[in-house]
Design a protein around this motif. Structure first.
Motif, PDB file in Angstrom:
ATOM      1  N   VAL A 149      45.226 -19.841  29.259  1.00 15.21           N
ATOM      2  CA  VAL A 149      46.000 -20.376  28.067  1.00 15.21           C
ATOM      3  C   VAL A 149      45.949 -21.802  29.344  1.00 15.21           C
ATOM      4  O   VAL A 149      46.359 -21.188  30.707  1.00 15.21           O
ATOM      5  N   THR A 150      46.053 -22.860  29.051  1.00 12.56           N
ATOM      6  CA  THR A 150      45.741 -24.177  29.929  1.00 12.56           C
ATOM      7  C   THR A 150      46.324 -25.596  29.045  1.00 12.56           C
ATOM      8  O   THR A 150      47.164 -24.968  27.747  1.00 12.56           O
ATOM      9  N   PRO A 151      46.565 -25.910  29.765  1.00 13.30           N
ATOM     10  CA  PRO A 151      48.023 -27.579  29.101  1.00 13.30           C
ATOM     11  C   PRO A 151      46.889 -28.104  27.837  1.00 13.30           C
ATOM     12  O   PRO A 151      47.541 -28.761  26.789  1.00 13.30           O
ATOM     13  N   LEU A 153      44.928 -28.099  24.515  1.00  9.86           N
ATOM     14  CA  LEU A 153      45.196 -26.949  22.789  1.00  9.86           C
ATOM     15  C   LEU A 153      43.449 -26.169  23.270  1.00  9.86           C
ATOM     16  O   LEU A 153      43.258 -26.783  23.035  1.00  9.86           O
ATOM     17  N   ASP A 154      43.777 -25.003  22.856  1.00 11.61           N
ATOM     18  CA  ASP A 154      42.903 -24.560  22.369  1.00 11.61           C
ATOM     19  C   ASP A 154      41.681 -24.119  23.232  1.00 11.61           C
ATOM     20  O   ASP A 154      40.667 -24.235  23.183  1.00 11.61           O
ATOM     21  N   ALA A 155      41.668 -24.555  24.740  1.00 13.35           N
ATOM     22  CA  ALA A 155      40.753 -24.442  25.886  1.00 13.35           C
ATOM     23  C   ALA A 155      40.993 -23.625  26.990  1.00 13.35           C
ATOM     24  O   ALA A 155      41.665 -22.363  26.590  1.00 13.35           O
ATOM     25  N   GLY A 156      41.027 -23.570  28.029  1.00 14.61           N
ATOM     26  CA  GLY A 156      41.034 -22.512  28.855  1.00 14.61           C
ATOM     27  C   GLY A 156      40.093 -21.411  29.089  1.00 14.61           C
ATOM     28  O   GLY A 156      39.261 -21.581  28.682  1.00 14.61           O
ATOM     29  N   PRO A 157      40.014 -20.720  29.791  1.00 15.47           N
ATOM     30  CA  PRO A 157      38.844 -20.018  29.920  1.00 15.47           C
ATOM     31  C   PRO A 157      38.603 -18.634  28.737  1.00 15.47           C
ATOM     32  O   PRO A 157      39.912 -18.439  29.026  1.00 15.47           O
ATOM     33  N   ILE A 158      37.489 -17.941  28.640  1.00 15.64           N
ATOM     34  CA  ILE A 158      37.827 -17.362  27.339  1.00 15.64           C
ATOM     35  C   ILE A 158      36.968 -16.296  28.043  1.00 15.64           C
ATOM     36  O   ILE A 158      36.709 -15.921  29.509  1.00 15.64           O
ATOM     37  N   LEU A 159      38.391 -14.987  27.485  1.00 20.22           N
ATOM     38  CA  LEU A 159      38.373 -13.561  28.006  1.00 20.22           C
ATOM     39  C   LEU A 159      36.700 -12.709  27.548  1.00 20.22           C
ATOM     40  O   LEU A 159      36.241 -12.241  27.911  1.00 20.22           O
ATOM     41  N   ALA A 160      37.322 -12.790  26.034  1.00 22.42           N
ATOM     42  CA  ALA A 160      36.470 -11.812  25.201  1.00 22.42           C
ATOM     43  C   ALA A 160      36.428 -12.658  23.494  1.00 22.42           C
ATOM     44  O   ALA A 160      36.626 -13.915  23.753  1.00 22.42           O
ATOM     45  N   GLN A 161      35.574 -12.914  23.049  1.00 21.18           N
ATOM     46  CA  GLN A 161      34.823 -13.176  21.973  1.00 21.18           C
ATOM     47  C   GLN A 161      34.225 -11.918  20.738  1.00 21.18           C
ATOM     48  O   GLN A 161      33.626 -11.409  21.650  1.00 21.18           O
ATOM     49  N   ALA A 162      34.578 -11.724  19.882  1.00 16.69           N
ATOM     50  CA  ALA A 162      34.422 -11.020  18.355  1.00 16.69           C
ATOM     51  C   ALA A 162      33.809 -12.097  17.278  1.00 16.69           C
ATOM     52  O   ALA A 162      33.957 -12.606  17.380  1.00 16.69           O
TER      53      ALA A 162
END
Length: 222
Positions: A149-151, A153-162
């Motif tokens: 999470v960054t300031p 909305l729904d942004a920030g570095p992605i760790l994983a996706q399915a």
């Protein structure tokens, strides 16, 4: 069978919810394994009737209700959340259906230590009603994302996706259910990576030490 993690080596996690807590349950189940590198230390809800609080109590986890309506503004509410987490000795935060947006000040006090799970393949379909919007847009693939999470909305570095397929006869409910099943797989895995110190963040990009492509992108068969 993997060896248990030393108790003092497990990261203490605060989970924030607003509703039924199905993703919370997946984290509780994972943390019940002594080999899991994180323990759920506190569950906070902004709603006293959230069923996730029942799930936490049944698992023997401490709970707290911090009602946003009881505070004059977002700064005061965020300060109360922050105090509860720190009083419980939390080192990491997981947002699991928490329907409040934090101020930048709160997020910046927990740099690279807040995770969120979102029911779309970010950066596509931020915000709400994402499954309905994916169907309306004619998407053929949907899914979920765990990100730091960054300031924004729904942004920030992605760790994983399915990823899951969008079927021709899908409704918002059926697609949501298919995605939710993958959320329950993905969130505990991503938290384990962060808790065990395997995550490296460079700008808006996150990498996981020792992870292969298959370990980061889970694409189940329809």
């Amino acid at each position: 069978m993997s060896a248990p993690v030393a108790p003092d080596a497990r990261k203490r996690v605060g989970v924030l919810i607003s509703g039924r807590g199905s993703n919370l349950q997946s984290l509780l189940d994972a943390a019940a394994d002594p080999a899991y590198p994180a323990e759920i230390a506190l569950v906070i809800s902004n709603k006293a009737d959230a069923y996730g609080l029942v799930r936490a109590r049944e698992a023997g986890v401490a709970t707290a209700v911090v009602d946003h309506k009881a505070y004059a503004g977002r700064d005061a509410f965020d300060a109360a959340i922050d105090a509860a987490l720190r009083d419980a000795g939390c080192e990491l935060i997981c947002l699991a259906g928490f329907m409040r947006i934090f101020t930048p000040g709160f997020v910046n006090r927990w740099p690279n230590r807040i995770l969120n799970i979102h029911p779309s393949l970010l950066p596509s379909f931020t915000g709400l009603h994402v499954q309905r919007r994916a169907i309306e847009a004619g998407a053929t693939i949907a899914g979920c994302t765990v990100h730091i999470v960054t300031p924004d909305l729904d942004a920030g570095p992605i760790l994983a996706q399915a990823a899951v397929p969008v079927l021709a006869d899908d409704t918002e409910a059926s697609l949501s259910a298919r995605i939710l099943a993958q959320e329950h797989r993905l969130y505990p895995a991503a938290l384990a990576w962060l808790a065990s110190g395997r995550v490296r963040v460079d700008g808006n990009r996150a990498t996981v030490d020792g992870a292969t492509a298959d370990g980061v992108l889970l694409s189940p068969q329809p």
